[in-house]
Design a protein around this motif. Structure first.
Motif, PDB file in Angstrom:
ATOM      1  N   TYR A   1       0.834  -1.198   0.000  1.00  0.00           N
ATOM      2  CA  TYR A   1       0.000   0.000   0.000  1.00  0.00           C
ATOM      3  C   TYR A   1       0.871   1.250   0.000  1.00  0.00           C
ATOM      4  CZ  TYR A   1      -4.463  -2.326   0.653  1.00  0.00           C
ATOM      5  OH  TYR A   1      -5.590  -3.082   0.465  1.00  0.00           O
ATOM      6  N   ARG A   2       0.458   2.238  -0.783  1.00  0.00           N
ATOM      7  CA  ARG A   2       1.186   3.514  -0.792  1.00  0.00           C
ATOM      8  C   ARG A   2       0.307   4.611  -1.384  1.00  0.00           C
ATOM      9  NH1 ARG A   2       4.996   4.181  -5.994  1.00  0.00           N
ATOM     10  NH2 ARG A   2       3.907   2.813  -7.450  1.00  0.00           N
ATOM     11  N   PHE A   3       0.685   5.842  -1.079  1.00  0.00           N
ATOM     12  CA  PHE A   3       0.048   7.020  -1.659  1.00  0.00           C
ATOM     13  C   PHE A   3       0.857   7.478  -2.870  1.00  0.00           C
ATOM     14  CE2 PHE A   3      -1.846   7.269   2.544  1.00  0.00           C
ATOM     15  CZ  PHE A   3      -3.104   7.782   2.297  1.00  0.00           C
ATOM     16  N   GLN A   4       0.150   7.870  -3.926  1.00  0.00           N
ATOM     17  CA  GLN A   4       0.778   8.478  -5.089  1.00  0.00           C
ATOM     18  C   GLN A   4      -0.022   9.722  -5.474  1.00  0.00           C
ATOM     19  OE1 GLN A   4       0.533   4.761  -7.625  1.00  0.00           O
ATOM     20  NE2 GLN A   4       2.431   5.614  -8.426  1.00  0.00           N
ATOM     21  N   SER A   5       0.668  10.709  -6.027  1.00  0.00           N
ATOM     22  CA  SER A   5      -0.094  11.824  -6.596  1.00  0.00           C
ATOM     23  C   SER A   5      -0.828  11.299  -7.818  1.00  0.00           C
ATOM     24  CB  SER A   5       0.843  12.966  -6.988  1.00  0.00           C
ATOM     25  OG  SER A   5       1.604  12.598  -8.120  1.00  0.00           O
TER      26      SER A   5
ATOM     27  N   TYR B   1      -4.386  12.688  -4.246  1.00  0.00           N
ATOM     28  CA  TYR B   1      -3.498  11.571  -3.958  1.00  0.00           C
ATOM     29  C   TYR B   1      -4.298  10.270  -3.976  1.00  0.00           C
ATOM     30  CZ  TYR B   1      -0.696  15.474  -2.271  1.00  0.00           C
ATOM     31  OH  TYR B   1      -0.025  16.653  -2.175  1.00  0.00           O
TER      32      TYR B   1
ATOM     33  N   LEU C   1      -4.645   6.294  -3.015  1.00  0.00           N
ATOM     34  CA  LEU C   1      -4.200   5.230  -2.108  1.00  0.00           C
ATOM     35  C   LEU C   1      -4.697   3.898  -2.644  1.00  0.00           C
ATOM     36  CD1 LEU C   1      -3.010   4.052   0.510  1.00  0.00           C
ATOM     37  CD2 LEU C   1      -5.175   4.612   1.649  1.00  0.00           C
TER      38      LEU C   1
ATOM     39  N   PHE D   1       1.117   9.637   6.288  1.00  0.00           N
ATOM     40  CA  PHE D   1       0.882  10.442   5.088  1.00  0.00           C
ATOM     41  C   PHE D   1       0.319  11.816   5.460  1.00  0.00           C
ATOM     42  CE2 PHE D   1      -2.522  11.861   2.182  1.00  0.00           C
ATOM     43  CZ  PHE D   1      -1.748  12.226   1.087  1.00  0.00           C
TER      44      PHE D   1
ATOM     45  N   GLU E   1      -9.445   1.597  -5.114  1.00  0.00           N
ATOM     46  CA  GLU E   1      -8.615   2.718  -4.667  1.00  0.00           C
ATOM     47  C   GLU E   1      -9.489   3.829  -4.104  1.00  0.00           C
ATOM     48  OE1 GLU E   1      -8.303   2.137  -8.419  1.00  0.00           O
ATOM     49  OE2 GLU E   1     -10.251   3.096  -8.264  1.00  0.00           O
TER      50      GLU E   1
ATOM     51  N   PHE F   1      -7.535  11.029  -2.024  1.00  0.00           N
ATOM     52  CA  PHE F   1      -7.440  11.960  -0.890  1.00  0.00           C
ATOM     53  C   PHE F   1      -7.221  13.381  -1.419  1.00  0.00           C
ATOM     54  CE2 PHE F   1      -7.133   8.094   1.280  1.00  0.00           C
ATOM     55  CZ  PHE F   1      -7.094   8.278   2.651  1.00  0.00           C
TER      56      PHE F   1
END
Length: 304
Positions: A180-184, A215, A217, A238, A253, A256
């Motif tokens: 799991y990760r946040f990306q723009s 963002y 997730l 985050f 997904e 945010f």
């Protein structure tokens, strides 16, 4: 051909192809968001209990509408039915789903809409979260074949001899290994379309202070990644104390948006509902509501 004509043609062709070797039937299944898609199943007559894949007719008919020849449709179904490597792996998986020592390393949380899955939730172990429900999926990675999963029900939970809370906590623990990760939004789009030409005008628009940064997730495989909002540690790292609106893009997904950039949650709710109606497959819809992540309190609530 319309759908019913197509279904009868495929059914007849497969029965002629397999003759006395297999029993070919159309079965209706229960999927997320109250969907009941039909699928082709071809069980061997001398071993009807063997694991047999279900090939969904809806997807097959879509391929036909997009130009796939009927002969190619039938060949595709036969290849998937006869993929022995896949079937052997599935059979081993099914044999082990009653063993908690195996399952505890392969169970993950999945978020569903509570309102849209009343029928499905009756048969599964679930944990409520706002207007959503957490269910628990035992996952098998089939590599180039994708993945398969079995949802945990009351019968399996009794076999494991554990509590609902222990199942929930184990599934959350396994999320840590699920990438799991946040990306723009820009990073994610670039990852999805790495060879897309750079549009300078669009780049300037993204720099506009009036455009809120977004963002995404999700997890490594971008499958059922909306469950990432259950990972409180990741959210806190985050957010860094900031608050965000959360848009449930789909069950795969969430998006945010910094809370200070938007003023009216009702507009966000309308946006989510509109996108669900026009852009998201019915079985992948999560919610028609937006959520609010309170950076100070570290919790999530419905916006309106």
């Amino acid at each position: 051909m319309n759908y019913e004509e197509f279904k009868e043609y495929i059914l007849r062709a497969l029965r002629e192809h397999y003759g006395e070797e297999r029993i070919v039937t159309v079965e209706r299944t229960t999927k997320k968001n109250n969907r009941h898609p039909e699928g082709i199943c071809a069980r061997k007559k001398n071993n009807p209990e063997r694991v047999t894949p279900v090939i969904y007719l809806e997807e097959l008919y879509r391929n036909y509408q997009e130009g796939m020849e009927l002969e190619a449709c039938i060949k595709d179904v036969c290849e998937r039915i006869e993929d022995t490597e896949y079937l052997e792996e599935m059979e081993k998986f099914v044999e082990r789903i009653e063993d908690w020592q195996y399952v505890k390393e392969h169970v993950y949380p999945v978020l569903l809409s509570t309102e849209g899955n009343q029928e499905l939730l009756k048969s599964l172990i679930s944990t409520p979260m706002l207007d959503l429900s957490v269910i628990y999926s035992i996952r098998l990675d089939l590599k180039e074949k994708g993945s398969a999963d079995v949802k945990v029900n009351e019968v399996l939970l009794r076999l494991y001899g554990i509590s609902r809370e222990e199942l929930h906590q184990q599934a959350l623990c396994n999320m840590e290994q699920d990438g799991y990760r946040f990306q723009s939004m820009a990073e994610m789009l670039k990852e999805m379309c790495p060879f897309a030409p750079c549009n300078e005008e669009q780049g300037e628009k993204e720099k506009d202070e009036n455009e809120p940064p977004m963002y995404v997730l999700t997890n490594r495989d971008k499958k059922y990644g909306a469950a990432g909002i259950l990972n409180w540690r990741l959210l806190q790292e985050f957010a860094g104390g900031r608050s965000f609106y959360i848009l449930p893009s789909s069950c795969h997904e969430t998006i945010f948006i910094p809370a200070e950039m938007e003023g009216d949650p009702k507009i966000l709710d309308h946006m989510v509902a509109d996108i669900n109606r026009t852009e998201v497959l019915q079985e992948e819809r999560l919610s028609n509501h937006s959520y609010y992540y309170d950076g100070e309190a570290g919790d999530i609530r419905l916006c309106a």
